[in-house]
Design an enzyme around this catalytic site. Structure first.
Site, short mmCIF file in Angstrom:
data_model
loop_
_atom_site.label_atom_id
_atom_site.label_comp_id
_atom_site.label_asym_id
_atom_site.label_seq_id
_atom_site.Cartn_x
_atom_site.Cartn_y
_atom_site.Cartn_z
N LYS A 69 0.88 -1.17 0.00
CA LYS A 69 0.00 0.00 0.00
C LYS A 69 0.92 1.22 0.00
O LYS A 69 1.60 1.51 0.98
CB LYS A 69 -0.89 -0.03 1.24
CG LYS A 69 -1.52 1.29 1.67
CD LYS A 69 -2.47 1.89 0.66
CE LYS A 69 -3.20 3.08 1.30
NZ LYS A 69 -2.29 4.18 1.70
N GLY A 109 4.58 4.01 11.50
CA GLY A 109 3.88 5.29 11.52
C GLY A 109 3.45 5.67 12.92
O GLY A 109 4.12 5.35 13.90
N SER A 110 2.31 6.32 13.01
CA SER A 110 1.84 6.85 14.28
C SER A 110 1.24 5.77 15.18
O SER A 110 0.85 4.69 14.71
CB SER A 110 0.77 7.92 14.04
OG SER A 110 -0.41 7.33 13.52
N GLY A 115 -2.50 5.25 14.15
CA GLY A 115 -2.61 4.46 12.93
C GLY A 115 -2.24 3.02 13.15
O GLY A 115 -2.92 2.10 12.68
N GLY A 116 -1.16 2.78 13.89
CA GLY A 116 -0.72 1.42 14.16
C GLY A 116 -1.74 0.64 14.96
O GLY A 116 -2.06 -0.51 14.62
N GLU A 161 5.40 -0.48 14.04
CA GLU A 161 6.34 0.41 14.72
C GLU A 161 5.64 1.75 14.86
O GLU A 161 5.24 2.35 13.87
CB GLU A 161 7.62 0.55 13.91
CG GLU A 161 8.66 1.43 14.59
CD GLU A 161 9.82 1.75 13.68
OE1 GLU A 161 10.24 2.92 13.66
OE2 GLU A 161 10.31 0.83 12.98
N CYS A 188 12.65 7.81 13.41
CA CYS A 188 12.00 7.07 14.50
C CYS A 188 12.91 6.96 15.71
O CYS A 188 12.44 6.65 16.81
CB CYS A 188 11.57 5.68 14.03
SG CYS A 188 12.85 4.80 13.12
N GLU A 190 5.52 11.26 22.28
CA GLU A 190 6.41 11.68 21.20
C GLU A 190 5.89 12.94 20.52
O GLU A 190 4.70 13.09 20.26
CB GLU A 190 6.52 10.57 20.15
CG GLU A 190 7.43 10.94 18.98
CD GLU A 190 7.44 9.89 17.89
OE1 GLU A 190 8.44 9.85 17.14
OE2 GLU A 190 6.46 9.13 17.77
#
Length: 525
Positions: free
Chosen positions: A182, A239-240, A243-244, A263, A300, A393
């Site tokens: 994707k 990602g965030s 989202g994760g 992650e 990251c 973060e």
């Protein structure tokens, strides 16, 4: 550059409204029309991947290695076009992306070598013991086998190394699994160029066409459909946190739950013990100002937190660090959304009780859009401990210095930290011996602990662990960088009492592949 979706290594026509890539530094549209995938594309891609899996999983390891090397070669061949396009879509400098291109092809070659050598399957053989009392032991042989089609979500901050042919794709293909990518919506053109390179590698090495698909979207519909599709067997995401966790929830709510490796962010604390500050204040200020602001802070492993004990020497270090930060020019952030979120979060945190801004960038690129402003703030350990908002973060060139009164209070700060990708400790040898309890606390919080260095920079090698306790990742047992990343896409399979001719080559007595194996508890080759 072709902006059509790739389904089973073939371009699919689309009648959807075209999507455009945007240059985040200028806000202007870039060359190329790209088309949204639809549910039919998802279905076709996964059906083709499932069929390709049955062939690819059994292809000889040398041919798989040749395929991975071919992808690396095809990507290298388009470097002069690929790197400028990736820079235009991400705002990242050309030099940074040239290095990232090398990392991308290096990862592919690393996995090619791993596959060619072959011992990664962890073959274990316990031969039969028919005379054993009170019961005989059967012949049991075990190895790792691939699990099936893998969905890879491209990441925003690494348009090459964590994208279409990045580490997730390389490790999944190495394991014997087909991949459906994707594409990240910020990298349409970069993704299309790399997708074309993979198609060429498939054609040149005679691999099954269903081995690779690339789908575009500007929202969540296609990503969700890929995760929920019953033929998907694993998913990777960088990602965030929000989202994760949304994807983790989807993966676990399926009729057949599947592994999803997410992650999701890390503040990568730096522990500055007194001797380091006393003897290296100027060097540390330069080193950490550079690390905090590297890539506009969009790594990251960006050091978003510094922990230290109050002292006159620390006051000197703060002044030096503030001076270095003020000199750092603003930089283009990856997307307008990331830039806006950074401004929002870095501004809001200074309204929290006890937080004081130490320094901010004074050099602005006013002619460019989506610019970051590097910032460093400070807060007392007591205020940090009581305020969970300060533990989160801030993605960008931001770091918070937490000042403790003593080592005991420093340990209390460490105790409330979330899981991290990295933790760094700056210390003299005598301090390492003296503060063992503190170091043990740190090891509970991270996947990688660094001594006297900076966290930015992740070596791609067999020993690398790029993953940590929740919420840095949702499964701290695995890494997304290095050769061990292959273990995300396999499962153990044991064969009991099978005749030699029917066993996989990895498990035959003659060891025709010449790999390392554990035979009756003895490592042998």
């Amino acid at each position: 550059m072709i902006g059509k979706n790739i389904v089973a290594s073939a371009y699919k026509d689309s009648h959807e409204t075209p999507l455009q890539a945007i240059n985040p530094a200028t806000g202007l549209s870039l060359e190329g029309d790209f088309f949204k995938a639809n549910q039919t594309d998802v279905e076709d891609a996964l059906v083709a991947a499932t069929a390709a899996f049955e062939t690819f999983r059994n292809i000889h390891k040398d041919k798989k290695a040749a395929f991975l090397n071919a992808i690396a070669d095809e990507i290298s061949a388009i470097a002069e076009v690929l790197v400028p396009r990736a820079s235009a879509e991400s705002g990242l400098p050309i030099a940074r992306l040239q290095g990232e291109l090398g990392r991308t092809t290096g990862q592919l070659k690393l996995f090619a070598n791993l596959v060619a050598e072959g011992s990664w399957v962890d073959a274990v053989i316990d031969t039969a013991m028919p005379e054993r009392q009170p019961l005989p032991r059967p012949d049991i042989r075990k190895m790792l086998v691939p699990i099936g089609p893998v969905v890879v979500f491209g990441a925003s901050n690494f348009p090459l190394a964590f994208s279409v042919a990045g580490g997730d794709t390389a490790s999944a293909l190495a394991s014997g699994c087909p991949v459906i990518v994707k594409a990240h919506p910020a990298h349409y053109g970069t993704s299309a160029l790399v997708g074309a390179a993979i198609i060429k590698a498939i054609e040149k090495t005679g691999m099954p066409k269903g081995l690779f698909s690339l789908l575009f979207d500007d929202g969540y519909a296609i990503g969700s459909a890929l995760v929920l599709h019953p033929l998907t067997k694993a998913v990777t995401f960088t990602g965030s946190y929000n989202g994760g966790m949304a994807l983790v929830k989807l993966a676990q709510e399926r009729k057949e739950p599947i592994p999803l490796f997410a992650e999701m962010g890390s503040i990568n604390p730096i522990v500055l013990l007194p001797e380091a500050i006393n003897t290296q204040a100027e060097e540390l200020a330069k080193k950490y100002a550079a690390s905090i602001t590297l890539g506009a802070g969009q790594f990251c492993t960006n050091p978003g937190l510094m922990l230290a004990i109050s002292s006159p020497e620390l006051e000197n270090f703060k002044q030096l660090l503030a001076a270095e930060i003020s000199k750092v020019p603003s930089a283009t952030m990856l997307t307008p959304g990331i830039a806006n979120n950074y401004i929002k979060l870095s501004t809001a945190v200074h309204a929290e009780d006890g937080v004081e801004l130490l320094s901010a960038s004074t050099v602005k690129n006013a002619e460019l859009q989506n610019q970051s402003e590097a910032k460093v703030a400070q807060v007392s350990a007591a205020k940090f401990i009581e305020n969970p908002k300060l533990h989160e973060e801030i993605f960008g060139p931001y770091s918070l210095l937490v000042v403790a009164n003593n080592v005991a209070e420093l340990e209390q700060v460490i105790a409330v930290l979330n899981g991290q990708l990295t933790v760094t400790i700056m210390a003299a040898a005598d301090e390492i011996r003296q503060y063992q309890s503190l170091i043990h606390l740190l090891t509970n919080k991270t996947g990688r602990i660094i001594l006297n260095g900076v966290p930015t920079g992740v070596e791609v090698c067999a020993a690398m662990q790029h993953g940590g306790p929740f919420p840095a990742t949702n499964d701290s047992r695995f890494t997304s960088v290095g050769s061990s990343a292959i273990h995300r896409f396999v499962r153990p399979l044991a064969y009991q009492d099978w005749q030699q001719e029917f066993l996989p080559e990895e498990l035959k007595d003659s060891n025709p592949l010449g790999i390392f194996r554990m035979v009756n508890q003895q490592l042998t080759k």
